[in-house]
Write a protein that holds these residues in place. Sequence first.
Motif, PDB file in Angstrom:
ATOM      1  N   LYS A 148       0.822  -1.214   0.000  1.00  0.00           N
ATOM      2  CA  LYS A 148       0.000   0.000   0.000  1.00  0.00           C
ATOM      3  C   LYS A 148       0.855   1.262   0.000  1.00  0.00           C
ATOM      4  N   PHE A 149       1.958   1.228   0.761  1.00  0.00           N
ATOM      5  CA  PHE A 149       2.799   2.421   0.894  1.00  0.00           C
ATOM      6  C   PHE A 149       4.070   2.350   0.037  1.00  0.00           C
ATOM      7  N   HIS A 150       4.106   1.407  -0.898  1.00  0.00           N
ATOM      8  CA  HIS A 150       5.204   1.305  -1.879  1.00  0.00           C
ATOM      9  C   HIS A 150       6.569   1.116  -1.219  1.00  0.00           C
ATOM     10  N   ARG A 151       6.606   0.265  -0.199  1.00  0.00           N
ATOM     11  CA  ARG A 151       7.873  -0.034   0.469  1.00  0.00           C
ATOM     12  C   ARG A 151       8.393  -1.392   0.023  1.00  0.00           C
ATOM     13  N   PRO A 152       9.654  -1.498  -0.366  1.00  0.00           N
ATOM     14  CA  PRO A 152      10.235  -2.819  -0.656  1.00  0.00           C
ATOM     15  C   PRO A 152      10.172  -3.712   0.578  1.00  0.00           C
ATOM     16  N   ASP A 283      24.588  -6.563   3.184  1.00  0.00           N
ATOM     17  CA  ASP A 283      24.211  -5.193   2.834  1.00  0.00           C
ATOM     18  C   ASP A 283      24.579  -4.888   1.383  1.00  0.00           C
ATOM     19  N   ARG A 284      25.779  -5.246   1.008  1.00  0.00           N
ATOM     20  CA  ARG A 284      26.250  -4.972  -0.352  1.00  0.00           C
ATOM     21  C   ARG A 284      25.368  -5.652  -1.395  1.00  0.00           C
ATOM     22  N   THR A 285      24.970  -6.890  -1.120  1.00  0.00           N
ATOM     23  CA  THR A 285      24.143  -7.630  -2.067  1.00  0.00           C
ATOM     24  C   THR A 285      22.721  -7.085  -2.100  1.00  0.00           C
ATOM     25  N   LEU A 286      22.189  -6.680  -0.949  1.00  0.00           N
ATOM     26  CA  LEU A 286      20.852  -6.090  -0.911  1.00  0.00           C
ATOM     27  C   LEU A 286      20.800  -4.789  -1.701  1.00  0.00           C
ATOM     28  N   VAL A 287      21.814  -3.974  -1.555  1.00  0.00           N
ATOM     29  CA  VAL A 287      21.878  -2.710  -2.313  1.00  0.00           C
ATOM     30  C   VAL A 287      21.863  -2.996  -3.808  1.00  0.00           C
ATOM     31  N   GLU A 288      22.642  -3.962  -4.205  1.00  0.00           N
ATOM     32  CA  GLU A 288      22.733  -4.343  -5.615  1.00  0.00           C
ATOM     33  C   GLU A 288      21.384  -4.848  -6.132  1.00  0.00           C
ATOM     34  N   LEU A 290      18.295  -4.277  -4.871  1.00  0.00           N
ATOM     35  CA  LEU A 290      17.310  -3.197  -4.908  1.00  0.00           C
ATOM     36  C   LEU A 290      17.534  -2.283  -6.108  1.00  0.00           C
ATOM     37  N   LYS A 291      18.775  -2.025  -6.412  1.00  0.00           N
ATOM     38  CA  LYS A 291      19.098  -1.182  -7.569  1.00  0.00           C
ATOM     39  C   LYS A 291      18.576  -1.818  -8.852  1.00  0.00           C
ATOM     40  N   GLU A 292      18.714  -3.133  -8.959  1.00  0.00           N
ATOM     41  CA  GLU A 292      18.230  -3.844 -10.150  1.00  0.00           C
ATOM     42  C   GLU A 292      16.707  -3.820 -10.231  1.00  0.00           C
TER      43      GLU A 292
END
Length: 342
Positions: A148-152, A283-288, A290-292
């Motif tokens: 509803k609030f567009h949160r991953p 953290d590094r993999t999550l950032v990657e 989410l970016k994709e």
Amino acid sequence: MGPGLEFEKPINELKDKIAELKKFMDDKGIDLSEELTHLQDRLAALEKETYSNMTPWERVQIARKLTRPTTLDYIPLLFTDFIECHGDRLYGDDPAIVAGIAKFHNRPVTVIGEQRGRDTKENIRRNFGSPHPEGYRKALRLMKQADKFHRPIITFIDTKGAFPGKAAEERGQSEAIARNLFEMSGLSVPVICVVIGEGASGGALAIGVGNQILMLENSWYSVISPEGAAALLWKDAGLAEKAAETMKITGPDLKKLGIIDKLIPEVLGGAHNDPKTQARLIDRTLVESLKELDKLSRSDVREQRSAKYRAIGNFVVSSSNPESRQAFSNSSAGSNSNKKMR
């Protein structure tokens, strides 16, 4: 050193020798730094050799260590401003599922994870990390809020399986899991699932329908535990080691099979040896990831998730049955190339 796994015994014995030598040097005031350096070099080489060539069963044992970081260990290392939410608004709260909202690199996200205990008292409170239906309904409530609030949504999978007891069945365990699978498939926000320990059966999949599945190097993910598979296949749970090898349930194998999307390396010897460094790798993999996924529209997020699960596995149809072969041909028209006929 404390008790360790059998395959780690030579490493722990060498660590004990190093500790004894250091104590002797301190007590006697004798400089044995050359001997100490030699032992430390031997230890480094032994650790590298041992942990670089682990069998699937040894990885399963690492995943089950009581000292292995849990969801609540990773949350403060990965997120800020975490607010835990409780209850499913139907029955009650389930401590085996931790869920809430937080910020990931200053971005609002919803965090959901299975949580086991460190000791007997906490394990009893958290039901050994095996959720009840209200745990999955709590997770779904938070997922719908995120949509509803567009949160991953970021989930952490670490369970031996959903609780199979009488009370859980009376409250609709199977329906709760099935409902989560159905609802998660239609979410329009990115869902990233991280297997941080054990990932067994529907208990794991109920929070595991994601756009990307990440997995720590020494975790396992399967429809059943090695002991359970061995008991079913060979009527002997003692053959769990053979089952672990046969089932291809560890990260490296699942990456090759295309079941998971990314394999997160672990610190030497397992995540429990350095949780902070392990969190940085996650953290590094999550950032990657989410970016994709940020490149996709809301409808594309749903379509990508659907395509991902439709592409898993192979259809094998007997060439001796023309009717089934024709049906297969019709149903697979225009579908992915991962399907095959014999």
